[in-house]
Each structure stands twice: as C-alpha cells, then as structure tokens.
Design an enzyme around this catalytic site. Sequence first.
Site, PDB file in Angstrom:
ATOM      1  N   GLY A 163      61.238   6.662 -11.843  1.00 54.70           N
ATOM      2  CA  GLY A 163      60.476   5.815 -12.765  1.00 54.70           C
ATOM      3  C   GLY A 163      60.270   6.503 -14.087  1.00 54.70           C
ATOM      4  N   ASN A 164      59.345   6.019 -14.878  1.00 53.66           N
ATOM      5  CA  ASN A 164      59.016   6.675 -16.144  1.00 53.66           C
ATOM      6  C   ASN A 164      57.548   6.418 -16.471  1.00 53.66           C
ATOM      7  OD1 ASN A 164      58.829   4.213 -17.956  1.00 53.66           O
ATOM      8  ND2 ASN A 164      60.927   3.991 -17.185  1.00 53.66           N
ATOM      9  N   PHE A 165      57.087   7.017 -17.570  1.00 53.83           N
ATOM     10  CA  PHE A 165      55.646   7.010 -17.867  1.00 53.83           C
ATOM     11  C   PHE A 165      55.155   5.780 -18.631  1.00 53.83           C
ATOM     12  CE2 PHE A 165      56.360  11.711 -17.492  1.00 53.83           C
ATOM     13  CZ  PHE A 165      55.620  11.865 -16.336  1.00 53.83           C
TER      14      PHE A 165
END
Length: 401
Positions: A210-212
């Site tokens: 995923g990512n932030f």
Amino acid sequence: MMLEGKRILLGVTGSIAAYKAAYLVRELVRAGADVRVLLSPGAREFVTPLTFSTLSKHPVVSDFTSDREAGIWNNHVDMALWADLMLIAPLSANTLAKMAAAQSDNLLLATYMSVRCPVMVAPAMDHDMYMHPGTRANLDILRSYGHTILEPAEGELASGLYGKGRMGEPEDIFRAVVDHFHPRLPLRGMQALVTAGPTFERLDPVRFIGNFSTGKMGFALARSLADAGAEVQLVTGPVQLTMSHPLVQVTRVESALEMLQAVQSHAQAQIMVFAAAVADYRPAKRAEVKMKRSADDLNLQLVPNPDIAATMGASRQPGQVLVGFALETDGGEEQARAKLERKNLDLVVLNSLQEEGAGFGGDTNKITLFWRDNRSASFGLKPKSAVAQDIVNEIVKLLPA
Ligand code: C5P
C-alpha cells in the site's frame, strides 16, 4: 455548506410519503439549513413529532397551542416571517385543497397563509386523486400564486396501483431546494467522478502493498465539486475518512483493479478527477493462505496495474474534463507535463514532496497546475479545502460553455 443559515419551514401532511420527509430533514440539516417542522393533524397518523424534532433539533409543532393548561400559543405569524422558504412535502390532496381555498383551520395552514417567503410543494397522493379535475384545478391555483410545484413521480403507489402521484425522492427535493437558493451554481446538474486514497494490493490474507495516502485531497475535491452543484461519485481506496454530503455517493474499493471497475461504471461523468494514489504494481499471485516465514530470501513477483487515468483518457468523450495528479520527489514539472500527454488529461496538479506542508497526510497542500496549452500556475500553501476550491474553479473554466 450549501444551505448554511437558510431558514426552512417544512410542512408535512398526511400521506404515506411523510416518512420520506424524515430523510429530507436530515439532508437539509446536514447541508447547514435551520429546519422547523410543522405537522398537519393528518401527518401524525403516519409519523411522530419525535422523529422530526430529533432530526431537526427543534421542537415540532402541530397545534395552535403546545400546552393548553399553561396557555402556550404557537405563534404562526412569527414562524411564517422567520422562514426563507416554506416547503410542504408531502402535500396531501386535502391540504392542497385547503391551501387553494385559503382555509386556515390548523397551524400548518395558518402559517402557510402568513408566509411572505417563496413556497414549494411536493404533492403526494394516489393516482386517481392526483388526476381528479379538482386536484388539477387546485394545483393551477397554487401555480398562479407563484408557488413551485415539485411534480410527483410515476411509479408504484402505496395503494398497490401504478401511476403518477408518488412524492419525488428526498434527494430530488433537496436538489430543488439547493437550486432555489443557488440558481447559478456552476456545476449544477453535472456528474463528476473523483478517485481518492491509496489502493491495497493483497499478497496473502493478512498482508498487502500500500502507500501513505489518506484520501484527504480527494475527499476535499469531492466536497468542493458537490458544493458547486455536481453530483459526485467518490471512488476511494481504504481510508479512515467518511463523507456526508447529499450530493456525494461513496464507493469503497480495495485494489487498483476494483477501482478501475468502479470508475468504468461511471464513465459518463463529465468531470473526472484522479486523486487516488494507485499502486503501480500488484503481486503476480495472491497466496490463499498466510505466507510462512523461512530463512531464505523472498522474491515477490509484481505485475503492472492498469493506469486508471490513462484508461479513461484513452476513451474520453467530447466535452469531458479530466484532471490528474502528479506527486513527485524530483523533476516535478517535466513529469507533470509528460502525464498530461501520456494520460490524455486536461489538467495536472503537481504537488512536490519536497515542499514543506504539501503531499500526503497533512491538512495543507501547495500545488502547481499544468494545462495542455503549456500554461502553468503556482498557488501558495493552503488548507486542502481551499486547494480543492482552486482546482474546481479551473475545472469550471475548462468545461464547454
Ligand atoms: O503515473 P503516475 O502514477 O505518477 O500518475 C499519477 C496520476 O495518475 C494520478 O492522477 C493518479 O490518480 C493516476 N493514476 C491512475 N492509475 C494508476 C496510476 C496513477 O489513475 N494506476
């Protein structure tokens, strides 16, 4: 908020559609309106004052006196003069007839007779009552007073019959109220789509790539577009945020493939804003059971995800406005311009991760816009809501006249 400070007197009369008025009150209050509800004696057969006092956060009145012993009189003139708009939804055949005949034998009618503000009514009755020449004549009388009639819809009626007479849906009545107060909203009646948040690409039942991204920018954009009158489909990856705006519908997805599918089901939207941080790759295969730890190195094979913005750019319809984002740690300007071309977009919003206060997570952003005609414009550091407003202003200018 679209109806901030607007004072709306809602009359509810005796029709099975009275329950729909509860949804309407909720939407009006959510949009910032101050709503006071009046129930006709007939309405109380279908709904209780408690429903409406809870939703409107004000006492609900239906009689000339609230407390006969204490001699408390509900002043219909004060209430009438307070209102910016009187809305009667649902309007029964009976109350319609009394309005047309200028009768005032209950508090709702006496208040109606006393208002100086515009009046909107949403009739709801059985098909045959609606078609009766008396009803038609009464509606003509209301029209001749300049009242707005929100036409009932055709459909199945509570009687089991099919025909015209069903009260319009609360969302449609809500939209008519917004149109009344803001007849010139720039995106009125348009459909928009916004992608937001990250995507999660599963490795196994418990892990993902995923990512932030938090979705804040995309959610702010959806709200700004809706405040400008658009009906917005917000397609978001996994985020903590919630959205309550009557013109925004939220679809929650997890992966890029799911996001693409959701976006494609709204391909007709005139405005598309791709604010999601979509994972560029996903695991080539997803393990059915949790991957076990071992002493060896682990190599993950990743395959590219579809580019959602580019996919929609390649199949764009005439008159559509497509906006993408570029989040770069280096070479921002060149990257942003390349994205305009490659994804066939009209506008790219660059936010550089090198700028203090810009990018993921925070409540502020600092953007530069790039257009197809080589123009660009830099904006100062602002709250994401103000950044969204700047972007929506530019979208409005890009739409065909
Ligand atoms: O190519 P890059 O990922 O930097 O492009 C960013 C823009 O493209 C953003 O508007 C993003 O929402 C969109 N995008 C997309 N689908 C992808 C990757 C990016 O819609 N798979």
